[in-house]
Write an enzyme that holds these catalytic residues in place. Structure first.
Site, mmCIF file in Angstrom:
data_model
loop_
_atom_site.group_PDB
_atom_site.id
_atom_site.type_symbol
_atom_site.label_atom_id
_atom_site.label_comp_id
_atom_site.label_asym_id
_atom_site.label_seq_id
_atom_site.Cartn_x
_atom_site.Cartn_y
_atom_site.Cartn_z
ATOM 1 N N GLY A 189 0.825 -1.556 0.343
ATOM 2 C CA GLY A 189 0.255 0.025 0.421
ATOM 3 C C GLY A 189 0.483 0.805 0.099
ATOM 4 C CB SER A 222 5.299 2.294 4.312
ATOM 5 O OG SER A 222 6.228 3.226 3.101
ATOM 6 C CB CYS A 260 5.197 -3.621 -1.352
ATOM 7 S SG CYS A 260 5.809 -2.678 -3.235
ATOM 8 N NE ARG A 298 8.576 5.070 1.214
ATOM 9 C CZ ARG A 298 8.301 6.318 0.961
ATOM 10 N NH1 ARG A 298 8.124 8.044 1.853
ATOM 11 N NH2 ARG A 298 6.469 5.912 1.195
ATOM 12 C CB ILE A 302 2.736 -1.410 -7.210
ATOM 13 C CG1 ILE A 302 2.075 -2.673 -8.028
ATOM 14 C CG2 ILE A 302 1.839 -0.735 -6.855
ATOM 15 C CD1 ILE A 302 1.046 -3.615 -7.567
ATOM 16 N NE ARG A 303 2.683 3.615 -6.547
ATOM 17 C CZ ARG A 303 2.036 3.661 -5.020
ATOM 18 N NH1 ARG A 303 2.926 4.076 -4.053
ATOM 19 N NH2 ARG A 303 1.350 3.666 -4.818
ATOM 20 C CG HIS A 311 1.880 -6.025 -4.002
ATOM 21 N ND1 HIS A 311 0.621 -5.408 -3.699
ATOM 22 C CD2 HIS A 311 2.436 -4.715 -4.463
ATOM 23 C CE1 HIS A 311 0.487 -4.554 -3.295
ATOM 24 N NE2 HIS A 311 2.063 -3.561 -3.279
ATOM 25 C CD GLU A 351 -0.980 -9.001 -2.368
ATOM 26 O OE1 GLU A 351 0.128 -8.627 -2.577
ATOM 27 O OE2 GLU A 351 -0.729 -7.248 -2.521
HETATM 28 N N1 GLN Z 1 5.500 3.115 -2.981
HETATM 29 C C1 GLN Z 1 5.308 2.261 -1.179
HETATM 30 C C2 GLN Z 1 5.598 3.041 0.167
HETATM 31 O O1 GLN Z 1 6.598 4.088 0.113
HETATM 32 C C3 GLN Z 1 4.717 1.093 -1.251
HETATM 33 C C4 GLN Z 1 4.592 0.323 -2.637
HETATM 34 C C5 GLN Z 1 3.387 -1.229 -2.591
HETATM 35 O O2 GLN Z 1 3.151 -1.173 -1.333
HETATM 36 N N2 GLN Z 1 2.990 -0.718 -3.484
HETATM 37 O O3 GLN Z 1 5.197 2.559 0.274
#
Ligand code: GLN
Length: 192
Positions: free
Chosen positions: A50, A52, A81, A108, A130-131, A166, A168
């Site tokens: 998500g 952080s 993540c 990050r 994802i990022r 991820h 899931e």
């Molecule tokens: N870039 C998000 C962070 O720094 C992490 C992205 C993710 O959990 N998919 O929290």
């Protein structure tokens, strides 16, 4: 024979419910958890992906830090993540608070921004970056379970596991990562 272990997914923000079919297919019970009483009642935790910074804010606002710190340091935990960022000893770009339970530095968004998000195959299973954070300086005694592009992406030390990706989001239940995590929770529960 033995009771099913209960896996609590921290339910403040991020990809929570998507874990349910994976956890159930791996032979455990799923619970979305967000209160100290709920934290105390599970056998293992998933800190989901998500954002952080948002999770940290909500942990502060709801006064959950101490209860989470106690539970995360005594039970099996898998950080995904953003969840891995919460577990790392050191967070960069930018620096932020963390539980510091895994000897690891995370950068990050180290794989780039949203537009750089991508699907890859890890252990023959499709997973999503994802990022995602880049895992660096993996500490001694930490097992590297998978690498991708020459970087560790799935690691484990004792009861603590982390993945920068991820699994899931893939609808083939359970993912190999959920299966391994649930098996380790079962083994720890059995030995207790
Ligand atoms: N870039 C998000 C962070 O720094 C992490 C992205 C993710 O959990 N998919 O929290």
């Amino acid at each position: 024979m033995s009771e099913k272990p209960i896996i609590g997914v921290l339910s403040l923000q991020g990809a929570v419910e998507l874990h349910k079919p994976h956890i159930e297919a791996a032979g455990a019970e799923y619970r979305a958890v967000k209160t100290p009483a709920q934290f105390d009642a599970v056998d293992g935790f998933i800190l989901p992906g998500g954002e952080s910074t948002t999770m940290l804010k909500l942990i502060e606002v709801f006064g959950l830090w101490d209860s989470l710190a106690k539970n995360l340091s005594t039970k099996p935990v898998w950080g995904i993540c953003a969840g891995a960022i919460l577990l790392a000893e050191k967070v960069t770009s930018p620096a932020q608070k963390s539980f510091g339970l895994l000897p690891l530095t995370v950068e990050r968004n180290g794989y780039g921004s949203q537009i750089d998000s991508h699907i890859e195959e890890i252990e023959g299973y499709e997973v999503s970056f994802i990022r995602a954070p880049v895992f660096k300086d993996v500490g001694k005694g930490t097992e590297i379970l998978a690498e991708h592009r020459g970087l560790p992406v799935w690691i484990k030390k004792g009861k603590i596991m982390a993945s920068s990706f991820h699994p899931e989001l893939t609808l083939d239940f359970p993912s190999p990562m959920h299966r391994m995590f649930v098996e380790s929770v079962k083994a720890i529960k059995k030995a207790a």
